[in-house]
Design a protein around this motif. Structure first.
Motif, PDB file in Angstrom:
ATOM      1  N   MET A 123       0.816  -1.186   0.000  1.00  0.00           N
ATOM      2  CA  MET A 123       0.000   0.000   0.000  1.00  0.00           C
ATOM      3  C   MET A 123       0.865   1.258   0.000  1.00  0.00           C
ATOM      4  N   TYR A 124       1.921   1.275   0.745  1.00  0.00           N
ATOM      5  CA  TYR A 124       2.792   2.440   0.801  1.00  0.00           C
ATOM      6  C   TYR A 124       4.132   2.108   0.163  1.00  0.00           C
ATOM      7  N   ASP A 125       4.720   3.098  -0.490  1.00  0.00           N
ATOM      8  CA  ASP A 125       6.046   2.854  -1.036  1.00  0.00           C
ATOM      9  C   ASP A 125       7.089   3.332  -0.028  1.00  0.00           C
ATOM     10  N   MET A 126       8.326   3.416  -0.452  1.00  0.00           N
ATOM     11  CA  MET A 126       9.406   3.714   0.481  1.00  0.00           C
ATOM     12  C   MET A 126       9.371   5.156   0.962  1.00  0.00           C
ATOM     13  N   TRP A 127       8.852   6.063   0.190  1.00  0.00           N
ATOM     14  CA  TRP A 127       8.744   7.446   0.626  1.00  0.00           C
ATOM     15  C   TRP A 127       7.548   7.542   1.568  1.00  0.00           C
ATOM     16  N   PRO A 128       7.728   8.000   2.812  1.00  0.00           N
ATOM     17  CA  PRO A 128       6.669   7.892   3.821  1.00  0.00           C
ATOM     18  C   PRO A 128       5.450   8.770   3.582  1.00  0.00           C
ATOM     19  N   PHE A 129       5.554   9.800   2.752  1.00  0.00           N
ATOM     20  CA  PHE A 129       4.429  10.706   2.605  1.00  0.00           C
ATOM     21  C   PHE A 129       3.646  10.511   1.312  1.00  0.00           C
ATOM     22  N   ARG A 130       4.062   9.581   0.503  1.00  0.00           N
ATOM     23  CA  ARG A 130       3.401   9.376  -0.779  1.00  0.00           C
ATOM     24  C   ARG A 130       2.705   8.017  -0.758  1.00  0.00           C
ATOM     25  N   ARG A 131       1.411   8.058  -0.910  1.00  0.00           N
ATOM     26  CA  ARG A 131       0.626   6.817  -0.956  1.00  0.00           C
ATOM     27  C   ARG A 131       0.481   6.345  -2.375  1.00  0.00           C
ATOM     28  N   LYS A 132       0.529   5.060  -2.552  1.00  0.00           N
ATOM     29  CA  LYS A 132       0.217   4.484  -3.856  1.00  0.00           C
ATOM     30  C   LYS A 132      -1.298   4.444  -3.994  1.00  0.00           C
ATOM     31  N   LYS A 133      -1.770   4.722  -5.174  1.00  0.00           N
ATOM     32  CA  LYS A 133      -3.208   4.651  -5.408  1.00  0.00           C
ATOM     33  C   LYS A 133      -3.616   3.202  -5.577  1.00  0.00           C
ATOM     34  N   ASN A 134      -4.810   2.913  -5.079  1.00  0.00           N
ATOM     35  CA  ASN A 134      -5.375   1.595  -5.347  1.00  0.00           C
ATOM     36  C   ASN A 134      -5.696   1.556  -6.830  1.00  0.00           C
ATOM     37  N   GLU A 135      -5.258   0.535  -7.486  1.00  0.00           N
ATOM     38  CA  GLU A 135      -5.522   0.431  -8.909  1.00  0.00           C
ATOM     39  C   GLU A 135      -6.170  -0.911  -9.203  1.00  0.00           C
ATOM     40  N   ILE A 136      -7.192  -0.852 -10.005  1.00  0.00           N
ATOM     41  CA  ILE A 136      -7.861  -2.060 -10.457  1.00  0.00           C
ATOM     42  C   ILE A 136      -7.777  -2.042 -11.966  1.00  0.00           C
ATOM     43  N   ASP A 137      -7.264  -3.113 -12.536  1.00  0.00           N
ATOM     44  CA  ASP A 137      -7.111  -3.197 -13.986  1.00  0.00           C
ATOM     45  C   ASP A 137      -8.427  -3.680 -14.584  1.00  0.00           C
ATOM     46  N   LEU A 138      -8.961  -2.876 -15.482  1.00  0.00           N
ATOM     47  CA  LEU A 138     -10.242  -3.179 -16.102  1.00  0.00           C
ATOM     48  C   LEU A 138     -10.212  -4.505 -16.849  1.00  0.00           C
ATOM     49  N   GLU A 139      -9.096  -4.800 -17.493  1.00  0.00           N
ATOM     50  CA  GLU A 139      -8.984  -6.066 -18.229  1.00  0.00           C
ATOM     51  C   GLU A 139      -9.043  -7.264 -17.279  1.00  0.00           C
ATOM     52  N   ASP A 140      -8.457  -7.120 -16.097  1.00  0.00           N
ATOM     53  CA  ASP A 140      -8.537  -8.196 -15.101  1.00  0.00           C
ATOM     54  C   ASP A 140      -9.976  -8.402 -14.639  1.00  0.00           C
ATOM     55  N   VAL A 141     -10.679  -7.305 -14.427  1.00  0.00           N
ATOM     56  CA  VAL A 141     -12.058  -7.394 -13.951  1.00  0.00           C
ATOM     57  C   VAL A 141     -12.937  -8.106 -14.980  1.00  0.00           C
ATOM     58  N   LYS A 142     -12.691  -7.861 -16.260  1.00  0.00           N
ATOM     59  CA  LYS A 142     -13.484  -8.512 -17.316  1.00  0.00           C
ATOM     60  C   LYS A 142     -13.363 -10.032 -17.253  1.00  0.00           C
ATOM     61  N   SER A 143     -12.228 -10.512 -16.743  1.00  0.00           N
ATOM     62  CA  SER A 143     -12.027 -11.960 -16.694  1.00  0.00           C
ATOM     63  C   SER A 143     -12.456 -12.571 -15.355  1.00  0.00           C
ATOM     64  N   TRP A 144     -13.012 -11.763 -14.456  1.00  0.00           N
ATOM     65  CA  TRP A 144     -13.467 -12.296 -13.170  1.00  0.00           C
ATOM     66  C   TRP A 144     -14.614 -13.277 -13.383  1.00  0.00           C
ATOM     67  N   SER A 145     -14.631 -14.303 -12.545  1.00  0.00           N
ATOM     68  CA  SER A 145     -15.784 -15.210 -12.520  1.00  0.00           C
ATOM     69  C   SER A 145     -16.793 -14.631 -11.526  1.00  0.00           C
ATOM     70  N   LYS A 146     -17.966 -15.262 -11.457  1.00  0.00           N
ATOM     71  CA  LYS A 146     -18.956 -14.764 -10.492  1.00  0.00           C
ATOM     72  C   LYS A 146     -18.464 -14.952  -9.061  1.00  0.00           C
ATOM     73  N   GLU A 147     -17.656 -15.992  -8.834  1.00  0.00           N
ATOM     74  CA  GLU A 147     -17.084 -16.206  -7.498  1.00  0.00           C
ATOM     75  C   GLU A 147     -16.068 -15.114  -7.146  1.00  0.00           C
ATOM     76  N   ASP A 148     -15.269 -14.698  -8.128  1.00  0.00           N
ATOM     77  CA  ASP A 148     -14.313 -13.603  -7.907  1.00  0.00           C
ATOM     78  C   ASP A 148     -15.045 -12.322  -7.541  1.00  0.00           C
ATOM     79  N   THR A 149     -16.114 -12.033  -8.268  1.00  0.00           N
ATOM     80  CA  THR A 149     -16.885 -10.817  -8.013  1.00  0.00           C
ATOM     81  C   THR A 149     -17.534 -10.872  -6.639  1.00  0.00           C
ATOM     82  N   LYS A 150     -18.113 -12.023  -6.304  1.00  0.00           N
ATOM     83  CA  LYS A 150     -18.743 -12.175  -4.988  1.00  0.00           C
ATOM     84  C   LYS A 150     -17.705 -12.023  -3.885  1.00  0.00           C
TER      85      LYS A 150
END
Length: 157
Positions: free
Chosen positions: A1-28
């Motif tokens: 979640m955090y990188d080495m610099w203490p004041f800079r947060r990494k953004k949560n990222e969700i890859d749209l292509e990964d989501v397209k391949s989710w099964s119903k169990e993954d989504t649930k």
């Protein structure tokens, strides 16, 4: 979640292509385990203007959910919607008004103006930041409820 610099947060990222391949169990599983921030990023990534061309894919992802998945998704969206409900600020607003009147009457007009400006800016910042999340949750909840109604209609036929 955090990188080495203490004041800079990494953004949560969700890859749209990964989501397209989710099964119903993954989504649930995602609906059950995602934090509110991850849930918001999911909605922003998959169900916003940015992902407009993928709306059919995302709607099909929701249509593939079973009843449990739909219930989890609706519950998660309802939780986020109620968590970011702006009507809860009414009590704080009344308190701010009473503080302002007290400062104006008892202390100093300049101090009352400065405190008022700071408190109002803080409240507007919080409301503005949370409004997007609430709108996103209401949008996804609406889609999930429509998918649920569609499934019930098909089942009744």
């Amino acid at each position: 979640m955090y990188d080495m610099w203490p004041f800079r947060r990494k953004k949560n990222e969700i890859d749209l292509e990964d989501v397209k391949s989710w099964s119903k169990e993954d989504t649930k599983h995602f609906f059950l385990t995602a934090s509110d921030e991850e849930f918001h990023v999911f909605i922003e990534t998959c169900f916003s203007v940015k992902s407009e061309g993928n709306c059919v894919d995302m709607l099909n992802l929701l249509r593939g959910l079973d009843n449990d998945g739909l219930f989890y998704g609706i519950a998660k969206a309802t939780k986020v919607e109620s968590q970011f409900d702006h009507s809860k600020y009414l009590a704080a607003l009344i308190s701010i008004i009473s503080i302002i009147i007290n400062l104006y009457v008892k202390v100093n007009v300049v101090l009352a103006i400065v405190v008022t400006a700071l408190l109002v800016m803080y409240m507007l910042f919080k409301i503005g930041r949370e409004m997007r999340r609430r709108i996103s949750a209401v949008y996804l909840k609406s889609l999930l409820e429509q998918v649920k109604a569609e499934k019930e209609k098909v089942k009744a036929s």
